[in-house]
Design a protein around this motif. Structure first.
Motif, short mmCIF file in Angstrom:
data_model
loop_
_atom_site.label_atom_id
_atom_site.label_comp_id
_atom_site.label_asym_id
_atom_site.label_seq_id
_atom_site.Cartn_x
_atom_site.Cartn_y
_atom_site.Cartn_z
N ILE A 41 0.84 -1.20 0.00
CA ILE A 41 0.00 0.00 0.00
C ILE A 41 0.88 1.25 0.00
CG2 ILE A 41 -1.63 1.37 1.38
CD1 ILE A 41 -2.88 -1.38 2.21
N GLN A 42 1.92 1.26 0.82
CA GLN A 42 2.83 2.41 0.88
C GLN A 42 3.54 2.61 -0.45
OE1 GLN A 42 5.38 1.51 4.17
NE2 GLN A 42 3.86 2.10 5.70
N VAL A 43 3.98 1.52 -1.06
CA VAL A 43 4.66 1.61 -2.35
C VAL A 43 3.71 2.18 -3.40
CG1 VAL A 43 5.66 0.28 -4.25
CG2 VAL A 43 6.36 -0.19 -1.90
N LEU A 44 2.49 1.68 -3.45
CA LEU A 44 1.53 2.17 -4.43
C LEU A 44 1.18 3.63 -4.20
CD1 LEU A 44 -0.75 -0.97 -4.76
CD2 LEU A 44 0.81 -0.04 -6.49
N GLU A 45 1.13 4.04 -2.94
CA GLU A 45 0.89 5.46 -2.64
C GLU A 45 2.05 6.31 -3.13
OE1 GLU A 45 0.03 5.38 1.54
OE2 GLU A 45 -2.11 5.02 1.19
N ARG A 46 3.29 5.81 -2.97
CA ARG A 46 4.46 6.54 -3.46
C ARG A 46 4.47 6.61 -4.98
NH1 ARG A 46 8.41 3.47 0.08
NH2 ARG A 46 9.42 3.07 -1.90
N VAL A 47 4.05 5.53 -5.63
CA VAL A 47 3.96 5.52 -7.09
C VAL A 47 2.96 6.57 -7.54
CG1 VAL A 47 3.18 4.18 -9.11
CG2 VAL A 47 4.70 3.13 -7.41
N LYS A 48 1.82 6.59 -6.88
CA LYS A 48 0.78 7.56 -7.22
C LYS A 48 1.28 8.99 -7.02
CE LYS A 48 -4.05 8.55 -6.12
NZ LYS A 48 -5.18 8.17 -5.24
N ALA A 49 1.94 9.25 -5.91
CA ALA A 49 2.48 10.59 -5.65
C ALA A 49 3.58 10.93 -6.66
CB ALA A 49 3.02 10.67 -4.22
N GLY A 50 4.40 9.95 -7.00
CA GLY A 50 5.47 10.18 -7.96
C GLY A 50 4.92 10.54 -9.33
N ARG A 51 3.84 9.91 -9.72
CA ARG A 51 3.23 10.22 -11.02
C ARG A 51 2.61 11.61 -11.03
NH1 ARG A 51 1.08 4.95 -14.08
NH2 ARG A 51 2.98 3.79 -13.78
N GLU A 56 8.90 11.10 -4.68
CA GLU A 56 9.90 10.35 -5.41
C GLU A 56 9.36 8.97 -5.73
OE1 GLU A 56 14.20 8.66 -4.26
OE2 GLU A 56 13.87 10.78 -3.85
N TYR A 57 9.56 8.53 -6.97
CA TYR A 57 9.14 7.21 -7.40
C TYR A 57 9.99 6.17 -6.68
CZ TYR A 57 7.26 3.73 -10.57
OH TYR A 57 6.59 2.65 -11.10
#
Length: 115
Positions: A41-51, A56-57
């Protein structure tokens, strides 16, 4: 091929889901978190924020890891690897090799590998 199967393949391709799932699996195996669902969940949230350019991705490997991986491939310490090794390393990391234009006799240095 049935129409439903073709639509499913197109859906996966369009959203690049196999690459995403491969990357998430690699991150899980690399970090081995105690709470894998929360980690994802944290990784996907970071991916979403990075996009959205708000963060940072998440990267699987840092520079030291890339250096170590290159060292494992360059077992003789020649300072370069073959294109076939380079392609396999990229595939292992879940990266595309489609746009690579390499000759079979070309040497891949650490700098090229890092790019």
């Amino acid at each position: 091929m049935a129409a439903g199967e073709e639509q499913s393949r197109e859906y996966l391709r369009r959203h690049r889901l196999p690459e995403l799932l491969h990357r998430l699996g690699a991150l899980l195996l690399f970090h081995r978190p105690e709470r894998p669902r929360e980690f994802l969940i944290q990784v996907l949230e970071r991916v979403k924020a990075g996009r959205r350019a708000e963060g940072e991705y998440p990267f699987l490997m840092d520079e030291a890891n890339v250096d170590a991986m290159f060292g494992l491939l360059d077992v003789l310490g020649q300072g370069h690897i073959r294109p076939a090794q380079y392609r396999e390393a990229l595939k292992t990391l879940g990266l595309s090799t489609e746009d690579l234009e390499l000759e079979d006799d070309e040497n891949i240095t650490l700098d090229v590998f890092k790019e």
